[in-house]
Design an enzyme around this catalytic site. Structure first.
Site, PDB file in Angstrom:
ATOM      1  CD  GLU A 178       4.104 -16.646   5.254  1.00  0.00           C
ATOM      2  OE1 GLU A 178       3.357 -17.629   5.234  1.00  0.00           O
ATOM      3  OE2 GLU A 178       4.653 -16.226   6.300  1.00  0.00           O
ATOM      4  N   GLY A 218      20.078 -20.646  22.289  1.00  0.00           N
ATOM      5  CA  GLY A 218      19.588 -20.666  20.903  1.00  0.00           C
ATOM      6  C   GLY A 218      20.287 -19.616  20.052  1.00  0.00           C
ATOM      7  CG  PHE A 261       9.127 -29.766  21.824  1.00  0.00           C
ATOM      8  CD1 PHE A 261       8.458 -29.061  22.822  1.00  0.00           C
ATOM      9  CD2 PHE A 261       9.500 -29.085  20.667  1.00  0.00           C
ATOM     10  CE1 PHE A 261       8.167 -27.708  22.664  1.00  0.00           C
ATOM     11  CE2 PHE A 261       9.213 -27.734  20.502  1.00  0.00           C
ATOM     12  CZ  PHE A 261       8.537 -27.048  21.508  1.00  0.00           C
ATOM     13  CE1 TYR A 280      15.067 -20.513  14.812  1.00  0.00           C
ATOM     14  CE2 TYR A 280      12.887 -21.317  14.215  1.00  0.00           C
ATOM     15  CZ  TYR A 280      14.147 -21.551  14.732  1.00  0.00           C
ATOM     16  OH  TYR A 280      14.496 -22.810  15.161  1.00  0.00           O
ATOM     17  CB  ILE A 317      18.326 -25.487  16.535  1.00  0.00           C
ATOM     18  CG1 ILE A 317      18.813 -24.798  17.814  1.00  0.00           C
ATOM     19  CG2 ILE A 317      17.114 -24.788  15.974  1.00  0.00           C
ATOM     20  CD1 ILE A 317      19.298 -23.372  17.594  1.00  0.00           C
ATOM     21  CE1 TYR A 318      14.156 -30.515  22.830  1.00  0.00           C
ATOM     22  CE2 TYR A 318      16.130 -31.796  23.330  1.00  0.00           C
ATOM     23  CZ  TYR A 318      14.837 -31.405  23.648  1.00  0.00           C
ATOM     24  OH  TYR A 318      14.230 -31.894  24.774  1.00  0.00           O
ATOM     25  NE  ARG A 348       9.773 -21.576  23.942  1.00  0.00           N
ATOM     26  CZ  ARG A 348       9.849 -22.361  25.009  1.00  0.00           C
ATOM     27  NH1 ARG A 348       9.889 -21.835  26.218  1.00  0.00           N
ATOM     28  NH2 ARG A 348       9.852 -23.673  24.882  1.00  0.00           N
TER      29      ARG A 348
END
Lengths: 160, 160
Positions: B139, B96, B25, B130, B84-85, B125
């Site tokens: 950043e 999730g 993925f 999050y 996390i999948y 997504r």
């Protein structure tokens, strides 16, 4: 002459002093919450959470480095270089390169796939140094964290 | 109904299968070098390097999550969320969010200052998810790593 040695309990005040110096240089001093007590608990008791090295030039303390083992679900165990700090007056003596050699040797001895770390995007001197070592800069990942009130809300099932 | 349970040795083949799915993925399959043997050694023997959770929806396996403790020299011990999948057909069921609640609870129970993780910058997504949890995106830091021949050269004192 450079000497790299493992930090011991008696180095804790020195280590905290240099963490504060480093955080000041990084303009992140307000994020320093560790104390002599927490450094002792986390680095020098039981199963240590980090490994610290003291860098000495002749009889003076020139800086420190800190690492911990991390885990990649794709590649397996690796070494995270949390900090490498050389005090200003000791720069230009090849200390950084010698410390990175020590860190690399440690990773290879442990059978790790590699070393990871982070650098502030305005610290061009550090970026150039790492590029010169053949490091790869990751461009397609964002770093994320959650703490404080947002963490507590998340733990309770998300913002109410 | 969702059930989140700790992975056990018998889950290793399943865990590897899902790591491969997740890497596919993320378009990073070529980076997967872990094996059933390495997962056993690193997660289920001695001092485990990671903690894995299996996510079940009714009688089906819906995904997994993986964490390990990390250390911040400024803030102290924290929890790193390595993966996390949630498998595609199980999305949209709040899994999730429930897993992030579990991860947050784990961090608070351990007294950690926070949870950190990374997200691919094209995975909008996940980024939106999050942000909705109140996470902070960093950043001003770049991620860097060194491996393979460059690592060996660095360990030997830098490129020749």
């Amino acid at each position: 002459m450079l000497r790299i040695r493992q930090a011991v309990v008696d180095d804790i005040p020195l280590l905290l002093e240099m963490i504060v110096e480093f955080a000041t240089f990084e303009k992140l001093l307000e994020h320093v919450t560790v104390t002599k007590e927490s450094l002792r608990r986390d680095g020098f008791e039981g199963q240590p959470r980090f490994h610290a090295m003291i860098l000495e030039w002749d009889d003076a303390v020139a800086g420190y480095a800190m690492t911990y083992p991390f885990y990649s679900s794709f590649a397996g165990p690796g070494l995270f270089l949390e900090d490498i700090y050389v005090r200003d007056v000791f720069r230009g003596k090849g200390i950084g390169k010698a410390v990175m050699a020590e860190v690399g040797s440690l990773a290879l001895r442990e059978g790790y796939w590699g070393v990871r770390w982070e650098v502030l995007n305005w610290n061009q001197r550090a970026i150039d140094f790492y590029l010169g070592l053949g490091a790869t800069f990751v461009e397609d990942w964002k770093l994320v964290f959650i703490e404080g009130e947002a963490l507590r809300k998340m733990a309770n099932g998300g913002p109410q």
